[in-house]
Design a protein around this motif. Structure first.
Motif, short mmCIF file in Angstrom:
data_model
loop_
_atom_site.label_atom_id
_atom_site.label_comp_id
_atom_site.label_asym_id
_atom_site.label_seq_id
_atom_site.Cartn_x
_atom_site.Cartn_y
_atom_site.Cartn_z
N LEU A 1 0.77 -1.19 -0.04
CA LEU A 1 -0.08 0.09 -0.09
C LEU A 1 1.00 1.32 0.12
CD1 LEU A 1 -2.91 -0.94 2.49
CD2 LEU A 1 -3.25 -0.69 -0.11
N PHE A 2 2.04 1.12 0.66
CA PHE A 2 2.89 2.45 0.75
C PHE A 2 3.56 2.45 -0.54
CE2 PHE A 2 7.19 3.75 1.35
CZ PHE A 2 6.91 5.02 1.70
N LEU A 3 3.81 1.47 -1.39
CA LEU A 3 4.45 1.53 -2.57
C LEU A 3 3.35 2.20 -3.46
CD1 LEU A 3 6.75 -1.66 -2.88
CD2 LEU A 3 7.31 0.80 -2.52
N ALA A 4 2.18 1.54 -3.49
CA ALA A 4 1.27 2.24 -4.26
C ALA A 4 1.11 3.63 -4.30
CB ALA A 4 -0.31 1.67 -4.02
N SER A 5 1.08 4.34 -3.02
CA SER A 5 1.30 5.64 -2.82
C SER A 5 2.43 6.37 -3.31
CB SER A 5 1.16 6.08 -1.23
OG SER A 5 2.26 5.89 -0.76
N GLU A 6 3.65 5.52 -3.20
CA GLU A 6 4.81 6.10 -4.14
C GLU A 6 4.78 6.17 -5.53
OE1 GLU A 6 6.75 7.50 -1.53
OE2 GLU A 6 8.55 6.13 -2.05
N VAL A 7 4.00 5.16 -6.14
CA VAL A 7 3.86 5.18 -7.60
C VAL A 7 3.10 6.42 -7.88
CG1 VAL A 7 2.52 4.10 -9.45
CG2 VAL A 7 3.54 2.67 -7.80
N MET A 8 1.94 6.93 -6.96
CA MET A 8 1.20 8.29 -7.35
C MET A 8 2.27 9.34 -7.27
SD MET A 8 -1.29 6.63 -8.43
CE MET A 8 -2.24 8.21 -8.93
N LEU A 9 3.02 9.23 -6.13
CA LEU A 9 3.87 10.55 -5.88
C LEU A 9 4.61 10.68 -7.11
CD1 LEU A 9 5.31 12.77 -4.13
CD2 LEU A 9 6.76 10.71 -3.16
N PHE A 10 5.52 9.66 -7.55
CA PHE A 10 6.39 9.83 -8.82
C PHE A 10 5.51 10.02 -9.93
CE2 PHE A 10 9.63 7.99 -6.12
CZ PHE A 10 10.60 8.88 -6.21
N GLY A 11 4.27 9.37 -10.15
CA GLY A 11 3.62 9.55 -11.07
C GLY A 11 3.06 11.18 -11.29
N TYR B 1 -2.30 -7.97 -6.37
CA TYR B 1 -2.46 -7.80 -7.61
C TYR B 1 -3.80 -6.59 -7.77
CZ TYR B 1 0.11 -11.83 -8.99
OH TYR B 1 1.03 -12.83 -9.15
N ALA B 2 -4.85 -6.70 -6.77
CA ALA B 2 -6.07 -5.84 -6.79
C ALA B 2 -5.51 -4.54 -6.69
CB ALA B 2 -7.08 -6.48 -5.84
N VAL B 3 -4.55 -4.36 -5.57
CA VAL B 3 -4.37 -2.94 -5.07
C VAL B 3 -3.37 -2.43 -6.45
CG1 VAL B 3 -2.53 -1.97 -3.55
CG2 VAL B 3 -4.04 -3.60 -2.54
N LEU B 4 -2.55 -3.12 -7.05
CA LEU B 4 -1.72 -2.66 -8.00
C LEU B 4 -2.48 -2.43 -9.40
CD1 LEU B 4 1.59 -4.86 -7.73
CD2 LEU B 4 1.24 -2.55 -7.02
N ALA B 5 -3.65 -3.07 -9.34
CA ALA B 5 -4.55 -2.68 -10.58
C ALA B 5 -5.29 -1.68 -10.55
CB ALA B 5 -5.48 -3.98 -10.75
N LEU B 6 -5.51 -1.43 -9.49
CA LEU B 6 -6.17 0.18 -8.98
C LEU B 6 -5.02 1.20 -9.09
CD1 LEU B 6 -8.89 1.00 -7.78
CD2 LEU B 6 -7.93 1.08 -5.57
N THR B 7 -4.09 1.01 -8.41
CA THR B 7 -2.92 2.04 -8.54
C THR B 7 -2.48 2.25 -9.98
OG1 THR B 7 -1.94 0.90 -6.54
CG2 THR B 7 -0.68 2.41 -7.75
N ALA B 8 -2.47 1.13 -10.81
CA ALA B 8 -1.98 1.20 -12.46
C ALA B 8 -3.02 2.12 -13.11
CB ALA B 8 -2.05 -0.14 -13.03
N ALA B 9 -4.47 1.99 -12.51
CA ALA B 9 -5.51 2.64 -13.32
C ALA B 9 -5.49 4.17 -13.11
CB ALA B 9 -6.98 2.27 -12.70
N PHE B 10 -4.95 4.48 -11.86
CA PHE B 10 -4.82 6.15 -11.25
C PHE B 10 -3.79 6.32 -11.93
CE2 PHE B 10 -8.01 5.17 -8.04
CZ PHE B 10 -9.03 6.32 -8.16
N PHE B 11 -2.70 5.75 -12.14
CA PHE B 11 -1.31 6.01 -12.67
C PHE B 11 -1.52 6.55 -14.25
CE2 PHE B 11 2.78 5.21 -14.68
CZ PHE B 11 3.56 6.08 -13.89
N VAL B 12 -2.35 5.49 -15.01
CA VAL B 12 -2.58 6.01 -16.32
C VAL B 12 -3.39 7.27 -16.62
CG1 VAL B 12 -3.68 5.38 -18.28
CG2 VAL B 12 -2.01 3.57 -16.96
N ALA B 13 -4.38 7.38 -15.35
CA ALA B 13 -5.08 8.67 -15.75
C ALA B 13 -4.24 9.79 -15.22
CB ALA B 13 -6.26 8.38 -14.57
#
Lengths: 196, 127
Positions: free
Chosen positions: A24-34, B79-91
């Motif tokens: 979950l932390f790495l997901a937030s990091e993806v958005m930061l760098f994104g 995978y579910a967490v990353l799929a959601l992250t990928a969707a927002f990242f692409v947006a």
């Protein structure tokens, strides 16, 4: 009170809490760098002209740093594999190598930054340098943060190995996930800033 | 990944297999790094160079994520967490394209009328 689900997995998720937490932390990091990558695209697309990175930045040094960071990812995963094989001495060597390679990366960045400042090239000079210093500066902070965590698990934090080796192994795995993420970010930063 | 196998020998063999994969991935990442730098010397047009460089970076990133981060054998929740992250990242990456003046959503701003520009100071002299 003990922290729950550090070694045994939760029945509903099939994961330890630490594993979910780090992802979950790495997901937030993806958005930061994104957000910063999106800013880079916006600034570059809107600019009347944009310099090629290799006309301003030092590509051989950055290539060397790329190799250093990839090598550090290998030593990090080997450190975890050593713990899985119950070889604590080997773990210490690989983890020490990971910290050392992180240090080498920062030293090379120090020389790169010094060279830019020596030529009076600052973040305020132009948009290219502003985004370069912002992205690489934030990445450097992540390298330093990862090194601090790894140093803790190499030194004082390693005491946990004696009392709860499974928990310690999981902690090193989570620390490794962060370190690999830092490597992954650099894999995209390198061509984006230096080569295009 | 962190669960301990049933027997010590099976467990050791499994870890040895992982280590061999890590070495193979490392070699692949080194080769792809050389490819990335070599391509930059070809001086391709910007759209082609961006496409090729990001394609190689994506392959390298996928290798790191799949093997070093063990995503190739993770649980569904990750995978579910990353799929959601990928969707927002692409947006997030798509936003600059849509907000660009020639994009799909925001129309080109109307060019200023020279007559109106000239008459503007007269209409509000104290501004």
């Amino acid at each position: 009170m003990d922290i729950p689900y550090t070694v045994e997995v939760r029945r509903d998720t099939g994961l330890t809490n630490g594993k979910i937490g780090i992802w979950l932390f790495l997901a937030s990091e993806v958005m930061l760098f994104g957000a910063l990558f999106a800013s880079y695209i916006l600034i570059r697309v809107g600019a009347p002209s944009w310099p090629r990175g290799d006309t301003i930045l030092n590509v051989p040094l950055a290539t060397f740093n790329t190799i250093v960071l990839i090598l550090s990812s290998v030593t990090m995963v080997m450190a975890w594999a050593s713990l899985m094989r119950r070889r604590f001495g080997t773990y210490r060597i690989y983890m020490g190598a990971t910290i050392l390679l992180g240090f080498v990366f920062l030293v090379v960045k120090y020389f790169e930054y010094s060279d830019k400042f020596g030529h009076h090239l600052y973040p305020s000079t132009n948009n290219f340098l502003a985004i370069y210093f912002t992205l690489t500066g934030l990445h450097m902070l992540h390298v330093a943060g990862g090194m601090a965590v790894n140093a803790y698990f190499w030194g004082p934090g390693a005491k946990l190995w004696k009392t709860n080796p499974e928990w310690f192994t999981n902690r090193v795995e989570h620390s490794g996930l962060f370190w690999h993420f830092v490597d992954l970010v650099w894999i995209f930063l390198f061509p984006t800033l230096y080569l295009l | 990944m962190s669960s301990i196998s049933n027997t010590a020998s099976d467990h050791a063999a499994e870890i040895d297999r992982h280590v061999r994969i890590y070495i193979t991935v490392f070699v692949a990442l080194m080769v792809l790094t050389i490819v990335t730098v070599a391509i930059s010397y070809l001086h391709l047009s910007v759209p082609v160079a961006v496409t090729v460089a990001l394609l190689v970076a994506t392959v390298k990133g996928s290798l790191v994520a799949c093997y070093f981060m063990h995503l190739i054998s993770e649980k569904k929740l990750i995978y579910a967490v990353l799929a959601l992250t990928a969707a927002f990242f692409v947006a997030l990456l798509a936003l600059p394209i849509f907000t660009h003046s020639n994009g799909f959503w925001i129309p080109e701003p109307p060019s200023p009328n020279p007559t109106e520009v000239q008459s503007a100071p007269a209409a509000s002299p104290h501004r």
